[in-house]
Design an enzyme around this catalytic site. Structure first.
Site, PDB file in Angstrom:
ATOM      1  N   ASP A 172       0.853  -1.185   0.000  1.00 29.38           N
ATOM      2  CA  ASP A 172       0.000   0.000   0.000  1.00 29.38           C
ATOM      3  C   ASP A 172       0.893   1.240   0.000  1.00 29.38           C
ATOM      4  OD1 ASP A 172      -2.207  -1.603   0.045  1.00 29.38           O
ATOM      5  OD2 ASP A 172      -2.601  -1.369   2.190  1.00 29.38           O
TER       6      ASP A 172
ATOM      7  N   GLU B 187      -9.899  -8.937   0.944  1.00 30.18           N
ATOM      8  CA  GLU B 187      -8.987  -9.617   0.013  1.00 30.18           C
ATOM      9  C   GLU B 187      -7.743 -10.145   0.711  1.00 30.18           C
ATOM     10  OE1 GLU B 187      -7.198  -5.614   0.291  1.00 30.18           O
ATOM     11  OE2 GLU B 187      -9.246  -6.337   0.122  1.00 30.18           O
ATOM     12  N   ASP B 188      -7.262  -9.457   1.754  1.00 31.06           N
ATOM     13  CA  ASP B 188      -6.088  -9.941   2.477  1.00 31.06           C
ATOM     14  C   ASP B 188      -6.369 -11.282   3.157  1.00 31.06           C
ATOM     15  OD1 ASP B 188      -4.634  -7.665   1.783  1.00 31.06           O
ATOM     16  OD2 ASP B 188      -5.394  -6.553   3.499  1.00 31.06           O
TER      17      ASP B 188
ATOM     18  N   TRP C  43     -13.450  -1.842   0.046  1.00 26.72           N
ATOM     19  CA  TRP C  43     -12.436  -2.050   1.086  1.00 26.72           C
ATOM     20  C   TRP C  43     -12.666  -3.348   1.851  1.00 26.72           C
ATOM     21  CZ3 TRP C  43     -12.639  -2.670   6.356  1.00 26.72           C
ATOM     22  CH2 TRP C  43     -11.409  -2.577   7.031  1.00 26.72           C
TER      23      TRP C  43
ATOM     24  N   HIS D 123      -5.021   9.541   6.648  1.00 23.40           N
ATOM     25  CA  HIS D 123      -5.855  10.059   5.558  1.00 23.40           C
ATOM     26  C   HIS D 123      -7.296   9.629   5.787  1.00 23.40           C
ATOM     27  CE1 HIS D 123      -6.194   6.005   3.729  1.00 23.40           C
ATOM     28  NE2 HIS D 123      -4.969   5.856   4.181  1.00 23.40           N
TER      29      HIS D 123
ATOM     30  N   ARG E 227     -10.885   8.014   4.445  1.00 25.82           N
ATOM     31  CA  ARG E 227     -11.179   6.906   3.545  1.00 25.82           C
ATOM     32  C   ARG E 227     -11.514   7.456   2.162  1.00 25.82           C
ATOM     33  NH1 ARG E 227     -11.895   1.883   4.389  1.00 25.82           N
ATOM     34  NH2 ARG E 227     -12.302   2.118   6.608  1.00 25.82           N
TER      35      ARG E 227
ATOM     36  N   ASP F  31       0.567   4.060   1.462  1.00 21.87           N
ATOM     37  CA  ASP F  31       0.600   4.872   2.678  1.00 21.87           C
ATOM     38  C   ASP F  31       1.377   4.213   3.814  1.00 21.87           C
ATOM     39  OD1 ASP F  31      -1.148   2.826   3.177  1.00 21.87           O
ATOM     40  OD2 ASP F  31      -2.853   4.087   3.721  1.00 21.87           O
TER      41      ASP F  31
ATOM     42  N   MET G 228       1.882   4.675   9.131  1.00 21.93           N
ATOM     43  CA  MET G 228       0.881   4.929   8.096  1.00 21.93           C
ATOM     44  C   MET G 228       0.651   6.432   7.969  1.00 21.93           C
ATOM     45  SD  MET G 228      -3.106   3.695   7.859  1.00 21.93           S
ATOM     46  CE  MET G 228      -2.743   2.062   7.213  1.00 21.93           C
TER      47      MET G 228
END
Length: 373
Positions: free
Chosen positions: A217, A282-283, A279, A312, A314, A219, A309
């Site tokens: 990712d 999937e992980d 969101w 931010h 969403r 971030d 991180m």
């Protein structure tokens, strides 16, 4: 009598001057030949050094040997005309494999996001990075060739910090790498896993020698450069402790943030699922695929696997996926038909920037039911 003595004295002086001139001439000639010999030796060594630089991965003691696969594209073996002669000494040694733990690592890093960051600054900081965000160590032979894939949309601010920190870390780790930003075209619901599948195939199209793939990712920044970005005997989860989770693993099966699989491991699980729109989920599906295929997740020590991180809000069109829990329970039934084997997409544009390669792709639309939800 006086004139005779004066004549003898002058004769002796002339002989002495002649002897001094002759001695001076001999000394000059000796010095001249010495400098001339050094001059010839310098040029012979200079030519040998240029030849070795033109083929930095070739074995200078065996000019006809095959260069390692990570050498410069299009490099030719030394021709017979450039073979070292029997009386020419070769000073360049063949490159050795990079050490398992590179000696130039720093350890714990100070990561902050308050200082302003620009692409121009990051480019100045990394002059050795080639067009497209590629780098190969020049002082050793890298053990793997790594493609780093980032799913992306509207995160330019985060990307600047990611490149600012990761390029120096990867160079210290002696990684041969390329960075690929997989940018989702349009404003439909985001699909992180499908973008990573696209990145896997597109990176191999760009360079078929990639044998390790890091999925990150944009971030997340590692806080310790001893967290080595390479592939292992088992699939690797790098982001063990994020600051948003109190630097702890949120649950045993967590595989999010930053992970790595070798080419064979990725193909064994049929890549990532394509049907996780929005969101989450999937992980966990990927973790299930790894376990169902008889593999185990490896992790660095919790003190080394820490990440910060960039805070931010969403993203729009990346709302939580309401179907994720049902899909996770059905991984065993879906993983053979949903993945790399069923991937469909269209490349819109490929741009090779100084610090990364940007691949913009159209990956389709989510099912209508999810779009209405």
């Amino acid at each position: 009598m006086t004139r005779l003595l004066l004549g003898v004295t002058l004769e002796r002086i002339c002989k002495a001057v002649l002897l001094l001139c002759l001695l001076h001439f001999v000394i000059i000639m000796i010095l001249y030949f010495d400098v001339y010999a050094q001059h010839l030796d310098f040029f012979s060594r200079f030519n040998a050094r240029n030849a070795s630089r033109a083929h930095p991965f070739s074995n200078s003691s065996r000019p006809n040997s095959t260069a390692p696969s990570y050498g410069p594209a299009g490099a030719e073996p030394l021709s017979p005309s450039t073979k070292p002669s029997s009386n020419q000494s070769v000073t360049e040694k063949p490159l050795q494999p990079c050490q398992e733990m590179p000696p130039g690592l720093v350890g714990r890093l100070l990561i902050e996001f308050s200082s302003p960051m620009t692409m121009e600054r990051v480019q100045r900081e990394n002059p050795d990075v080639r067009q497209g965000g590629k780098y190969t160590p020049q002082d050793c032979l890298p053990r793997q060739k790594v493609a780093i894939l980032i799913p992306f949309r509207h995160r330019e601010h985060h990307l600047k910090y990611w490149l600012h920190y990761l390029h120096p870390i990867l160079r210290r780790q002696k990684v041969a790498y390329g960075i690929y930003i997989i940018n989702q075209y349009g404003e439909d619901t985001f699909n992180r896993a499908k973008l990573l599948n696209v990145g896997f195939l597109e990176a191999l199209k760009d360079d078929e020698e990639y044998d390790c793939f890091i999925f990150s990712d944009v971030d997340l920044i590692p806080m310790d450069d001893r967290n080595l970005y390479r592939c292992y005997e088992q699939p690797r989860h790098f982001a063990v402790g994020m600051d948003k989770f109190g630097f702890r693993l949120p649950y045993a099966g967590y595989f999010g943030g930053v992970s790595g699989l070798s080419k064979s491991q990725f193909l064994k699980i049929n890549g990532f699922p394509n049907e996780y729109w929005g969101w989450g989920g999937e992980d966990d599906d990927i973790f299930n695929r790894i376990s169902l295929n008889g593999m185990k997740v490896s992790r660095p020590d919790i003190r080394i696997g820490r990440y910060r991180m960039i805070k931010h809000e969403r993203d729009k069109h990346n709302e939580p996926n309401p179907q994720r829990f049902t899909k996770i329970q059905n991984t065993k039934m879906t993983m053979k038909r949903d993945g790399i084997s069923s991937l469909q997409y269209r490349v819109v544009e490929v741009l090779r920037q100084p610090l990364y390669t940007n691949i913009t792709v159209e990956i389709g639309k989510p099912p209508p039911r999810l779009a209405r939800g």
